[in-house]
Design a protein around this motif. Sequence first.
Motif, short mmCIF file in Angstrom:
data_model
loop_
_atom_site.label_atom_id
_atom_site.label_comp_id
_atom_site.label_asym_id
_atom_site.label_seq_id
_atom_site.Cartn_x
_atom_site.Cartn_y
_atom_site.Cartn_z
N ASP A 1 77.42 32.79 -64.67
CA ASP A 1 76.80 31.69 -63.92
C ASP A 1 75.46 31.25 -64.50
O ASP A 1 75.11 30.08 -64.45
CB ASP A 1 76.68 32.05 -62.44
CG ASP A 1 75.99 33.38 -62.21
OD1 ASP A 1 75.77 34.10 -63.21
OD2 ASP A 1 75.67 33.69 -61.06
N ILE A 2 74.73 32.20 -65.09
CA ILE A 2 73.41 31.83 -65.61
C ILE A 2 73.55 30.88 -66.79
O ILE A 2 72.89 29.84 -66.86
CB ILE A 2 72.66 33.10 -66.06
CG1 ILE A 2 72.44 34.00 -64.86
CG2 ILE A 2 71.35 32.73 -66.69
CD1 ILE A 2 71.89 35.34 -65.24
N ALA A 3 74.44 31.24 -67.71
CA ALA A 3 74.64 30.36 -68.87
C ALA A 3 75.13 29.00 -68.41
O ALA A 3 74.73 27.97 -68.95
CB ALA A 3 75.63 31.00 -69.83
N ALA A 4 75.99 29.00 -67.40
CA ALA A 4 76.51 27.73 -66.89
C ALA A 4 75.36 26.86 -66.39
O ALA A 4 75.29 25.67 -66.68
CB ALA A 4 77.51 27.98 -65.77
N GLU A 5 74.46 27.48 -65.66
CA GLU A 5 73.34 26.72 -65.10
C GLU A 5 72.49 26.14 -66.22
O GLU A 5 72.02 25.00 -66.14
CB GLU A 5 72.51 27.64 -64.20
CG GLU A 5 71.48 26.89 -63.40
CD GLU A 5 70.68 27.81 -62.49
OE1 GLU A 5 70.99 29.01 -62.46
OE2 GLU A 5 69.74 27.31 -61.86
N ILE A 6 72.33 26.91 -67.28
CA ILE A 6 71.45 26.46 -68.35
C ILE A 6 72.10 25.36 -69.19
O ILE A 6 71.43 24.55 -69.80
CB ILE A 6 71.00 27.69 -69.18
CG1 ILE A 6 69.95 28.43 -68.35
CG2 ILE A 6 70.46 27.30 -70.52
CD1 ILE A 6 69.58 29.77 -68.85
N ILE A 7 73.44 25.29 -69.14
CA ILE A 7 74.12 24.18 -69.80
C ILE A 7 74.00 22.91 -68.97
O ILE A 7 74.23 21.81 -69.46
CB ILE A 7 75.61 24.55 -69.98
CG1 ILE A 7 75.75 25.44 -71.19
CG2 ILE A 7 76.47 23.34 -70.14
CD1 ILE A 7 77.14 25.88 -71.39
N GLY A 8 73.61 23.06 -67.71
CA GLY A 8 73.43 21.88 -66.88
C GLY A 8 74.45 21.78 -65.76
O GLY A 8 74.51 20.78 -65.06
N ILE A 9 75.27 22.84 -65.62
CA ILE A 9 76.22 22.84 -64.51
C ILE A 9 75.44 23.22 -63.26
O ILE A 9 74.70 24.19 -63.27
CB ILE A 9 77.33 23.88 -64.78
CG1 ILE A 9 78.11 23.48 -66.03
CG2 ILE A 9 78.25 24.01 -63.58
CD1 ILE A 9 79.10 24.53 -66.47
N ARG A 10 75.61 22.43 -62.19
CA ARG A 10 74.90 22.77 -60.95
C ARG A 10 75.71 23.81 -60.19
O ARG A 10 76.82 23.52 -59.75
CB ARG A 10 74.73 21.53 -60.08
CG ARG A 10 73.76 20.53 -60.62
CD ARG A 10 73.69 19.35 -59.68
NE ARG A 10 72.88 18.26 -60.22
CZ ARG A 10 71.55 18.22 -60.12
NH1 ARG A 10 70.91 19.18 -59.51
NH2 ARG A 10 70.89 17.21 -60.63
N PRO A 11 75.15 25.02 -60.03
CA PRO A 11 75.95 26.09 -59.42
C PRO A 11 76.45 25.74 -58.02
O PRO A 11 77.62 25.88 -57.74
CB PRO A 11 74.98 27.27 -59.37
CG PRO A 11 73.92 26.97 -60.35
CD PRO A 11 73.82 25.49 -60.43
N LEU A 12 75.56 25.25 -57.17
CA LEU A 12 75.98 25.03 -55.79
C LEU A 12 77.05 23.95 -55.72
O LEU A 12 78.10 24.12 -55.10
CB LEU A 12 74.80 24.65 -54.90
CG LEU A 12 75.20 24.47 -53.44
CD1 LEU A 12 75.77 25.75 -52.87
CD2 LEU A 12 74.03 23.99 -52.60
N ALA A 13 76.80 22.82 -56.40
CA ALA A 13 77.77 21.72 -56.34
C ALA A 13 79.12 22.18 -56.87
O ALA A 13 80.17 21.86 -56.31
CB ALA A 13 77.25 20.54 -57.15
N THR A 14 79.08 22.98 -57.95
CA THR A 14 80.34 23.43 -58.54
C THR A 14 81.08 24.37 -57.61
O THR A 14 82.29 24.25 -57.40
CB THR A 14 80.06 24.12 -59.88
OG1 THR A 14 79.28 23.24 -60.68
CG2 THR A 14 81.34 24.45 -60.59
N LYS A 15 80.32 25.32 -57.03
CA LYS A 15 80.98 26.26 -56.12
C LYS A 15 81.52 25.51 -54.90
O LYS A 15 82.64 25.77 -54.46
CB LYS A 15 80.00 27.34 -55.68
CG LYS A 15 79.67 28.34 -56.78
CD LYS A 15 78.61 29.30 -56.29
CE LYS A 15 78.15 30.26 -57.38
NZ LYS A 15 77.01 31.06 -56.93
N LEU A 16 80.71 24.59 -54.39
CA LEU A 16 81.18 23.86 -53.21
C LEU A 16 82.41 23.02 -53.54
O LEU A 16 83.31 22.89 -52.71
CB LEU A 16 80.06 22.97 -52.64
CG LEU A 16 78.96 23.73 -51.91
CD1 LEU A 16 77.98 22.76 -51.27
CD2 LEU A 16 79.53 24.67 -50.86
#
Lengths: 273, 311, 359
Positions: C220-235
């Motif tokens: 998840d950390i690498a994903a966030e740093i690529i610009g993926i929004r964790p909350l929006a993606t999980k939701l």
Amino acid sequence: MSGVQQRESAVQRKRHIGDVLLAAENIGLRFGGVQALAGVSFDIREGEIRAIIGPNGAGKSSMLNVINGFYQPQEGHIVWRGQRMRRMRPHFAARNGIARTFQNIALFKGMTTLDNIMTGRMLKMRATMLEQAVFWGRARREELEHRAFVERIIDFLEIPHIRNVPVGKLPYGLQKRVELARALAMEPTLLLLDEPMAGMNLEEKEDMCRYILDVNEEFGTTVALIEHDMGVVMDISDRVVVLDYGRLLADGPPEEVRRDPEVIKAYLGVSQD
Amino acid sequence: METLSAVLVEPFVAIAEAPMFFFEVLIGGLLSGVMYALVALGFVLIFKASGVFNFAQGAMVLFAALFFVGFIDLGWPIWLSLVVTVGVMVLLALVIERAVLRPLVNQDPIILFMATIGITFFLDGFGQTLWGSDVRRLDIGIPDDPLIVAGLYVNQFDIYAAVICGLLVLGLALFFQFTPTGRALRAVADDHQAAMSVGVPLNVIWAIVWTVAGIVGLVAGIMWGAKLGVQFNLALIALKALPVLILGGFTSVPGAIVGGLIIGAGEKVAEVFWGEVLGGAIEDWFAYMLAMVFLLFRPQGLFGEKIIERV
Amino acid sequence: MIYRETGQFKTSYAADQAIFPIAQDRLGMLVILAVAFVAVPLMASDYWLTTILLPFVIYGLAALGLNILTGYAGQLSLGTGGFMACGAFAAYKLATAFPELHVLVVFALSGLITAAVGMLFGLPSLRIKGFYLAVATLAAQFFLLWLFNKVPWFTNYSSSGVISAPPLAIWGETYVTGFEATPRAKYLFALTVVTLLALAAKNMTRLKIGRAWMAIRDMDIAAEIIGIRPLATKLSAFAVSSFYCGVAGALWAFAYTGAVEALAFDINVSFRILFMIIIGGLGSILGSFLGAGFIVLLPIFLNNALLAMGMAEAVALASHLEFMIMGALIILFLIVEPHGLARLWQILKEKLRKWPFPY
Ligand SMILES: Nc1ncnc2c1ncn2[C@@H]1O[C@H](COP(=O)(O)OP(=O)(O)OP(=O)(O)O)[C@@H](O)[C@H]1O
Ligand SMILES: [Mg+2]
């Protein structure tokens, strides 16, 4: 590093170097009782290759994490293109073209090489969920466009043979390369590399140096890298920042930093292979 | 408007009018919270030592209780049943370590978690295949009638349960503090590398923790079984230890106890004073919703530490 | 030589990015669909349609929903039953309050309502990881069931707490839900819905959104740093997953049982569906259906086996044995092949592809 030295020397490349792209101003970062960074200031200019060096635990990785907003420093600011950021955020950093690789590889290990690299294009895709569900119109067009771009990176880094292999199954050196590919897929303006050559053999290191220099020269990408191999640092970097116990020890061109008595002292006993 | 007042005003009025009754409910809740704490304790022990989120702790409670009551029903004396059941739990720990944990070492935590769900089903099925699924009465001689303490009606059984739980926690504390095995266990909880260098093989440690957790489960199973009868429902009730952990933090023994008390008291008070207006049986979900709201605001739990991830 | 990829040069990325890039897979898919849509309705008895095939396709859809959340996005859920109940009761309220609504609209809306509820219970996923989330989803499971059980509005004040699906027609007098519908019509309707949703899932999981889910799952950390929004993606994973589970619940109440009470979706349903995706294959669309088939058939097989051994009275024993076997299988699959039956199938295909020359 002879293959590298035949290329343009760092001095010659100076003419591509432009304004300050990013500056760290008086950064202070603590974890509980540990002072990871204290009053660190330096800048990164457009088009340069900036090295960050220092002994283990000096705060180098933390510095990169502050730059792309993953850690929030207690003191100081990041200034991005002249704009002083109240808080840097990973998402803002990604949107503005700051890409990075990690000291301990952080690939998506259940996905194939291709899919890993495609994630780097994520921010450039616009199709809605519904369009994706039917794979029609924009979703399809985008997918093909970005696929073509990613294929060029795959060719550039010479990894077409592992395109469809889940990255968890790749050897270490190739994983590092896929990670670089993923960062490059973001078409970064600033590329942060955390020990891109750690654990590599000489040949792999030479390849990696070549890729970094090519990216810098051909696309004008600014690079900030952490590296322990002094040979590499001296060869490819334009300017070097030295950190020690979270403090800035020296900052300047490689030859100058190498002669700095403070730096020599800090490095005594630390291997300089 | 009426419902609003029924939810927001009247329960408090009821509490203010009959404070003694409220305290009785509260104490009853706290004492039944002791049981949750007991199950949660088993979770914490395993989580600290092996990083495994053991969903099967509830099933172990049922499993232990089934064997214990089964032996007693065979006409065995209590002490013999107890000894043999402890033996069963040791065996179980060894089998789990060998057949599940060892092959899955270094896997994602979520995979291990799912494996413990597998263990849960296996134990539930196995226990009931052996011993059947009828409710079994378990009488270990603790009186179950009310007692009047300082003008409050309190259930005597619950007090015994609380005392036994206290003794168990004390025993565990002594074990961790003063025996070499206990110290090795604490070392593992702090740092796996360090523990290796102490020279205790990790799988031995795991087998021991699972045994200890099994025995804690046995105590919980006996207490609960004596109160409610030994039945499949025990495994479901034991699930409420999960919200307890969210409240208390996954790595904290005091957290497990305080969390258990809060959940126990909270759900009893909620049921008695709010249950009726809301349609009853809110005990079914109260603990989980409380935990969920808690997660939104303090995900590390009351006693857990906030950690910043590294990259 | 049956199954070959060689010789099919991928002339363009377009061909490579098609939903089934290999011709044999395309053919296989067509054969399966032909069997499911034509041969089965022609040949299967009503008994088979109602007791095996309908639950199979509906469970398959629910498993697919959970697989999106757990297998692709890495967020463990034990609330599948609650979300199915949500879909069933939403469909019931919609169909009874607005009898003129078309059946497809009813199902789509009940899916959307469930998606919204799912996102609500997905909110804590911002702050916690993978298995801690199980507790939040347990909250959904217990709270939703309680709600539909205790609040009479949801059952239109039925005294038994049971809702009976009103008859809804897909066109004219062709009823696909309720007691008027023939098993064949119900089966074909459910199958069509499930097939379309499965294709949509296949597309989503291989495109941007699917990559975002898997990135969050894997790191998840690498994903966030690529610009993926964790909350929006999980939701979004919660929303899509709940949509699928909601539609599955609505199908369950409307096309399979016809009448249902909230308790039919208890926590055991959630576990059952979780087991389907573990055995079938985490992060695999095909696996969701393989697992569903397996778990639907297991008790039937066990009962028959016990009958054959002369233990006709052993209903309880069969269910205890089923528990044991499922538990053991879960552990076995997690140890030996976490990608489940789907992976075994893939290995078999690869063998066929090379056959008869292994090298
Ligand atoms: N998330 C964190 N939580 C707690 N302490 C941290 C965290 N990240 C870094 N630190 C501490 O901050 C200090 C600097 O760490 P950092 O990783 O930045 O060093 P480094 O220069 O990259 O070292 P290395 O060469 O070993 O990679 C260390 O003492 C480290 O333990
Ligand atoms: Mg570092």
